[in-house]
Write an enzyme that holds these catalytic residues in place. Structure first.
Site, PDB file in Angstrom:
ATOM      1  N   ASP A 100      13.402  13.442  12.835  1.00 29.43           N
ATOM      2  CA  ASP A 100      14.310  14.221  13.682  1.00 29.43           C
ATOM      3  C   ASP A 100      13.578  15.306  14.466  1.00 29.43           C
ATOM      4  O   ASP A 100      12.473  15.710  14.106  1.00 29.43           O
ATOM      5  CB  ASP A 100      15.362  14.930  12.806  1.00 29.43           C
ATOM      6  CG  ASP A 100      16.333  13.964  12.165  1.00 29.43           C
ATOM      7  OD1 ASP A 100      16.128  12.744  12.261  1.00 29.43           O
ATOM      8  OD2 ASP A 100      17.310  14.453  11.562  1.00 29.43           O
ATOM      9  N   HIS A 244      10.819  15.133   9.698  1.00 33.07           N
ATOM     10  CA  HIS A 244      10.765  15.788  11.011  1.00 33.07           C
ATOM     11  C   HIS A 244       9.368  15.646  11.594  1.00 33.07           C
ATOM     12  O   HIS A 244       8.414  16.179  11.010  1.00 33.07           O
ATOM     13  CB  HIS A 244      11.152  17.260  10.860  1.00 33.07           C
ATOM     14  CG  HIS A 244      12.541  17.429  10.315  1.00 33.07           C
ATOM     15  ND1 HIS A 244      12.815  17.390   8.966  1.00 33.07           N
ATOM     16  CD2 HIS A 244      13.723  17.566  10.941  1.00 33.07           C
ATOM     17  CE1 HIS A 244      14.123  17.514   8.797  1.00 33.07           C
ATOM     18  NE2 HIS A 244      14.694  17.625   9.968  1.00 33.07           N
TER      19      HIS A 244
HETATM   20 NI    NI Z   1      17.494  18.357  13.279  1.00 36.40          NI
END
Ligand code: NI
Length: 317
Positions: A100, A244
């Site tokens: 993400d 991430h």
């Molecule tokens: Ni996020």
């Protein structure tokens, strides 16, 4: 006798009223309505068009790319649909890696790791980041990874009005389509903050909501070994792992995580490959669901979740 008949009539009326109200409660969720329809039918296409698809078609008409498959319900909208490989996650132990908040500075390095290990992953992109690094966004798609919507500016969608939620999702979807040539069908609300209302709007925009069941806590614990261990140990059959790619320590962790997962017998796939054909307006991989059930179609059914206005447990991203 008359009294008994009256009581029976009263009971019948109550039963009908109760039945109607229960049915009514179950109906308004777009997930239920969407899943009742087979994917790819003309009825499905019609409902997608009705749900604001017209405006989008107009907006993206100039982006229309070659789409030889005229049967595709989305062909008029511009952009291609992500091409899934034929992986049967009913027979194999699958896991999907998801990244993400990017594309970030370390995304090119991650792409090299994924290429070297022949791994496909799913990236939930933030619009502002795509604007800043369009080349990286294109590179993600060119290398066969799947891309999904993670809003323009990473807000908590449950705190925004309907119009702003729609704007956040639609703008990102258009930007990704315009930049990469692939139209995303998946969406992940920032912080995993969602609810019936946010889910409904995602469905109206042709997006399936994808949460996760394994949080590596990589946003909090910047330690590659910890991230690797968490991902490898907590993954189960058909897990979705949250990471991430804006974190250098996460990128450091990925190669050994992939090795560890393969050693455990997992096949690494993208989210769409894991789900099969994601249904718009439905939520997948809700970490709050205690026990996930894999359906015949290979779908992992999850509950739709909290009612409007009630926020889910706030998580990292
Ligand atoms: Ni996020």
């Amino acid at each position: 006798m008359q009294v008994r008949a009256l009581v029976a009539l009263l009971a019948l009326t109550m039963a009908i009223t109760l039945g109607v109200s229960l049915t009514h409660d179950a109906q308004p969720q777009p997930a239920v309505a969407a899943s009742a329809q087979p994917v790819g039918t003309s009825a499905d296409a019609a409902s997608r068009e009705r749900d604001g698809g017209g405006a989008e078609a107009a907006e993206t008409a100039d982006l229309a790319t070659d789409e030889p498959d005229s049967a595709s319900t989305e062909s008029a909208r511009g952009g291609k649909v992500y091409e899934q490989r034929a992986v049967d996650c009913r027979k194999r132990k699958c896991v999907a890696l998801t990244f993400d908040d990017g594309p970030g500075l370390d995304t090119p390095r991650l792409l090299k790791v994924l290429a070297r290990t022949k791994t496909r992953a799913t990236f939930f992109l933030v619009g502002q980041m795509v604007k800043a690094r369009p080349g990286s966004a294109r590179q993600i798609v060119r290398r066969g990874h799947e891309v999904g919507v993670h809003t323009m500016g990473h807000p908590d969608l449950t705190r925004l009005s309907d119009a702003w939620v729609r704007w956040q999702l639609q703008q990102t979807k258009r930007l990704i389509t315009r930049t990469t040539g692939v139209r995303p069908t998946l969406s992940r609300p920032p912080y995993g903050a969602t609810g019936r209302r946010v889910l409904r709007i995602q469905g109206e925009l042709g997006l399936s909501e994808v949460l996760w069941d394994v949080d590596t806590s990589d946003w909090k614990i910047r330690d590659a070994r910890y991230v690797t261990r968490t991902g490898v140990q907590r993954a189960g059959r058909n897990s979705v792992i949250l990471m991430h790619d804006i974190r250098p320590t996460t990128v450091d962790a990925v190669a050994s995580m992939i090795r560890g997962l393969r050693r455990r017998g997992f096949t690494l796939v993208t989210v769409s490959e894991l789900i099969g054909n994601p249904v718009p307006g439905r939520t997948y991989f809700d970490w709050r669901t205690p026990k996930r059930r894999v359906t015949k179609a290979g779908h992992t059914r999850t509950s739709v979740g909290a009612g409007d206005g009630r926020k889910r447990r706030r998580s990292a991203h």
